[in-house]
Design a protein around this motif. Structure first.
Motif, PDB file in Angstrom:
ATOM      1  N   VAL A 159      -5.976  11.273  10.191  1.00 51.84           N
ATOM      2  CA  VAL A 159      -6.673  10.361   9.289  1.00 51.84           C
ATOM      3  C   VAL A 159      -5.759  10.075   8.101  1.00 51.84           C
ATOM      4  N   PHE A 160      -5.493   8.780   7.878  1.00 55.22           N
ATOM      5  CA  PHE A 160      -4.635   8.342   6.783  1.00 55.22           C
ATOM      6  C   PHE A 160      -5.496   7.749   5.671  1.00 55.22           C
ATOM      7  N   THR A 161      -5.291   8.218   4.447  1.00 54.31           N
ATOM      8  CA  THR A 161      -5.919   7.591   3.291  1.00 54.31           C
ATOM      9  C   THR A 161      -4.915   6.611   2.708  1.00 54.31           C
ATOM     10  N   VAL A 162      -5.297   5.330   2.713  1.00 57.80           N
ATOM     11  CA  VAL A 162      -4.395   4.256   2.316  1.00 57.80           C
ATOM     12  C   VAL A 162      -4.908   3.630   1.026  1.00 57.80           C
ATOM     13  N   HIS A 163      -4.043   3.577   0.019  1.00 60.54           N
ATOM     14  CA  HIS A 163      -4.402   2.971  -1.263  1.00 60.54           C
ATOM     15  C   HIS A 163      -3.650   1.660  -1.419  1.00 60.54           C
ATOM     16  N   CYS A 164      -4.385   0.578  -1.652  1.00 57.06           N
ATOM     17  CA  CYS A 164      -3.763  -0.728  -1.832  1.00 57.06           C
ATOM     18  C   CYS A 164      -3.287  -0.865  -3.275  1.00 57.06           C
ATOM     19  N   GLU A 165      -1.987  -1.027  -3.440  1.00 59.10           N
ATOM     20  CA  GLU A 165      -1.366  -1.091  -4.766  1.00 59.10           C
ATOM     21  C   GLU A 165      -1.309  -2.507  -5.321  1.00 59.10           C
ATOM     22  N   SER A 166      -1.240  -3.489  -4.428  1.00 58.68           N
ATOM     23  CA  SER A 166      -1.095  -4.890  -4.875  1.00 58.68           C
ATOM     24  C   SER A 166      -1.774  -5.802  -3.878  1.00 58.68           C
TER      25      SER A 166
ATOM     26  N   PHE B 217       0.822  -1.212   0.000  1.00 54.84           N
ATOM     27  CA  PHE B 217       0.000   0.000   0.000  1.00 54.84           C
ATOM     28  C   PHE B 217       0.858   1.264   0.000  1.00 54.84           C
ATOM     29  N   SER B 218       0.208   2.357  -0.313  1.00 59.70           N
ATOM     30  CA  SER B 218       0.811   3.676  -0.183  1.00 59.70           C
ATOM     31  C   SER B 218      -0.135   4.549   0.633  1.00 59.70           C
ATOM     32  N   ILE B 219       0.413   5.549   1.294  1.00 62.05           N
ATOM     33  CA  ILE B 219      -0.397   6.512   2.036  1.00 62.05           C
ATOM     34  C   ILE B 219      -0.516   7.759   1.157  1.00 62.05           C
ATOM     35  N   THR B 220      -1.686   7.947   0.583  1.00 64.22           N
ATOM     36  CA  THR B 220      -1.863   8.987  -0.427  1.00 64.22           C
ATOM     37  C   THR B 220      -2.251  10.332   0.159  1.00 64.22           C
ATOM     38  N   ASP B 221      -2.735  10.330   1.411  1.00 67.90           N
ATOM     39  CA  ASP B 221      -3.124  11.604   2.031  1.00 67.90           C
ATOM     40  C   ASP B 221      -3.117  11.437   3.544  1.00 67.90           C
ATOM     41  N   VAL B 222      -2.736  12.506   4.239  1.00 65.67           N
ATOM     42  CA  VAL B 222      -2.749  12.507   5.702  1.00 65.67           C
ATOM     43  C   VAL B 222      -3.382  13.803   6.185  1.00 65.67           C
ATOM     44  N   VAL B 223      -4.466  13.694   6.919  1.00 60.91           N
ATOM     45  CA  VAL B 223      -5.023  14.839   7.632  1.00 60.91           C
ATOM     46  C   VAL B 223      -4.433  14.782   9.029  1.00 60.91           C
TER      47      VAL B 223
ATOM     48  N   ARG C 155      -1.468  -3.120  12.487  1.00 68.94           N
ATOM     49  CA  ARG C 155      -0.537  -4.198  12.160  1.00 68.94           C
ATOM     50  C   ARG C 155      -0.006  -4.102  10.738  1.00 68.94           C
ATOM     51  N   ALA C 156      -0.711  -3.408   9.856  1.00 70.00           N
ATOM     52  CA  ALA C 156      -0.244  -3.278   8.481  1.00 70.00           C
ATOM     53  C   ALA C 156       1.116  -2.593   8.410  1.00 70.00           C
ATOM     54  N   LEU C 157       1.439  -1.748   9.383  1.00 73.71           N
ATOM     55  CA  LEU C 157       2.751  -1.099   9.393  1.00 73.71           C
ATOM     56  C   LEU C 157       3.866  -2.072   9.752  1.00 73.71           C
ATOM     57  N   ILE C 158       3.518  -3.247  10.255  1.00 71.86           N
ATOM     58  CA  ILE C 158       4.515  -4.262  10.574  1.00 71.86           C
ATOM     59  C   ILE C 158       4.653  -5.249   9.424  1.00 71.86           C
ATOM     60  N   THR C 159       3.534  -5.640   8.838  1.00 73.70           N
ATOM     61  CA  THR C 159       3.568  -6.676   7.801  1.00 73.70           C
ATOM     62  C   THR C 159       3.606  -6.116   6.388  1.00 73.70           C
ATOM     63  N   GLY C 160       3.124  -4.879   6.196  1.00 77.00           N
ATOM     64  CA  GLY C 160       3.025  -4.302   4.858  1.00 77.00           C
ATOM     65  C   GLY C 160       1.815  -4.785   4.078  1.00 77.00           C
ATOM     66  N   GLN C 161       0.972  -5.606   4.692  1.00 74.54           N
ATOM     67  CA  GLN C 161      -0.153  -6.222   4.004  1.00 74.54           C
ATOM     68  C   GLN C 161      -1.428  -5.391   4.151  1.00 74.54           C
ATOM     69  N   CYS C 162      -2.136  -5.191   3.047  1.00 80.10           N
ATOM     70  CA  CYS C 162      -3.407  -4.462   3.112  1.00 80.10           C
ATOM     71  C   CYS C 162      -4.419  -5.184   3.992  1.00 80.10           C
ATOM     72  N   ALA C 163      -4.361  -6.495   4.022  1.00 81.12           N
ATOM     73  CA  ALA C 163      -5.304  -7.259   4.842  1.00 81.12           C
ATOM     74  C   ALA C 163      -5.171  -6.944   6.325  1.00 81.12           C
ATOM     75  N   ASP C 164      -4.030  -6.385   6.748  1.00 79.40           N
ATOM     76  CA  ASP C 164      -3.790  -6.108   8.158  1.00 79.40           C
ATOM     77  C   ASP C 164      -4.086  -4.667   8.553  1.00 79.40           C
TER      78      ASP C 164
ATOM     79  N   PRO D  39      -4.584  -8.949  -2.732  1.00 77.89           N
ATOM     80  CA  PRO D  39      -6.008  -9.216  -2.971  1.00 77.89           C
ATOM     81  C   PRO D  39      -6.899  -7.993  -2.864  1.00 77.89           C
ATOM     82  N   PHE D  40      -6.426  -6.916  -2.225  1.00 76.94           N
ATOM     83  CA  PHE D  40      -7.233  -5.704  -2.085  1.00 76.94           C
ATOM     84  C   PHE D  40      -6.777  -4.592  -3.027  1.00 76.94           C
ATOM     85  N   ALA D  41      -5.984  -4.938  -4.038  1.00 76.18           N
ATOM     86  CA  ALA D  41      -5.440  -3.943  -4.974  1.00 76.18           C
ATOM     87  C   ALA D  41      -6.561  -3.091  -5.575  1.00 76.18           C
TER      88      ALA D  41
END
Length: 340
Positions: free
Chosen positions: A252-259, A27-33, A274-283, A261-263
């Motif tokens: 508030v973080f806007t997160v875009h899944c790049e790859s 994922f990427s973080i496309t916007d942060v409020v 937990r996604a910040l530990i694994t890098g997985q959108c599912a987390d 199953p949630f791409a």
């Protein structure tokens, strides 16, 4: 645990977590409020949508009852108490050198001997009276092994039994606590939309009680290392239910899944967890189930402190899962939780 929270250059209580390595990042973080300009400032935060540091706002966890832990830190980023102790010495104590093995052993022995639980209730009095088993002495004697009460045919939903002897007590306050314990164990509702549970089992609706997730006997966390998303980290504008939670001051973080199953999908959250530990959108949004003992002494609640009191916690779950609790049931459940 105390090492969950740090005091950052933004003047707020933070935990600073680097973005995962690119080879595992979906994922990427496309916007942060960002009301505190911590993550949005390249000097202290993100340097691009996929690199840099993310500042998260999390409650410290108790430095007690550690023998019951199945995951360390909210997001499980520490693999062991030894690792957590070493990192705490290096980061918080700002030691120039890591602790040696003997020092780590002493830290773990000390931490593992600390047990905390309510021993007295202002209304019901002594929580060991009339055959009750409240308090830290009884808690310290509870045997525990990982996965002690697993889901399945052998699962026992009566995970809390400390106040069984107070059922039908002539003391109205003790009777209320016992009723609350029964609600915790027995009040069934449909568990829906919980990532890490409904999706993993392939069941859109699972009948269960509070003890379905809080399944460690007499303790209340999950007895295996699992991470769930109940929606508490969802941005206020996107949250379904739980409007009583205080989330307005969180980023508030806007997160875009790049790859993966949630791409192609996007989420808005106040904590990636937990996604910040694994890098997985599912987390995204997943966190461990916290210990429930000694709750009355440590408000506010949830990982981000969004519930100021236990009444708000109960109201959130009642709204989130449409349990249909009566006012009396809510009061009884709060009375029980306050004795843990």
């Amino acid at each position: 645990m105390s090492s969950e929270v740090r005091i950052g250059p933004c003047g707020q209580a933070l935990v600073f977590i680097p973005m995962p390595a690119m080879d595992s990042l979906q994922f990427s973080i496309t916007d942060v409020v960002d009301p505190y300009n911590c993550t949005s400032n390249p000097a202290t935060g993100l340097t691009s949508p996929t690199t840099g540091i993310v500042s998260e706002y999390r409650r410290p966890q108790p430095l007690a009852n550690l023998p019951f832990l199945t995951s360390i830190m909210w997001d499980g980023r520490e693999p062991s108490l030894a690792s957590q102790a070493s990192d705490a010495v290096l980061i918080h104590a700002q030691s120039a050198a890591p602790p040696v093995a003997d020092q780590i052993d002493q830290i773990i022995q000390f931490e593992s001997a600390l047990f905390a639980a309510q021993t007295y209730d202002n209304a019901a009095g002594d929580l060991t009276a009339d055959g009750a088993q409240g308090g830290s002495v009884a808690l310290s004697a509870i045997p525990f092994v990982s996965n002690i009460n697993p889901p399945g045919p052998s699962f026992n939903p009566s995970t809390m039994t400390m106040f069984f002897n107070w059922n039908n007590s002539p003391d109205a306050n003790k009777a209320s606590i016992a009723r609350g314990q029964n609600i915790f164990n027995e009040k069934s509702f449909a568990i829906t939309g919980v990532a890490g549970l409904n999706d993993v089992t392939g069941k859109s609706s699972i009948p269960g009680t509070c003890s379905a997730c809080h399944n460690t006997p007499q303790v209340g966390n999950h007895s295996s290392s699992e991470f769930l998303d109940l929606g508490i980290a969802t941005a206020p504008a996107a949250m379904a239910g739980g409007t009583s939670l205080s989330l307005a001051d969180l980023p508030v973080f806007t997160v875009h899944c790049e790859s993966g199953p949630f791409a192609g999908t996007d989420r808005q959250v106040t904590d990636l967890r937990r996604a910040l530990i694994t890098g997985q959108c599912a987390d995204i949004g997943k966190v461990k189930t916290a210990l429930l003992r000694n709750l009355a002494a440590r408000p506010p609640y949830f990982h981000n402190g969004s519930a100021p009191d236990l009444a708000t916690v109960v109201a959130f779950y009642d709204d989130r899962f449409q349990i249909g609790l009566t006012d009396q049931e809510k009061a009884d459940l709060v009375a029980f939780l306050a004795t843990l």
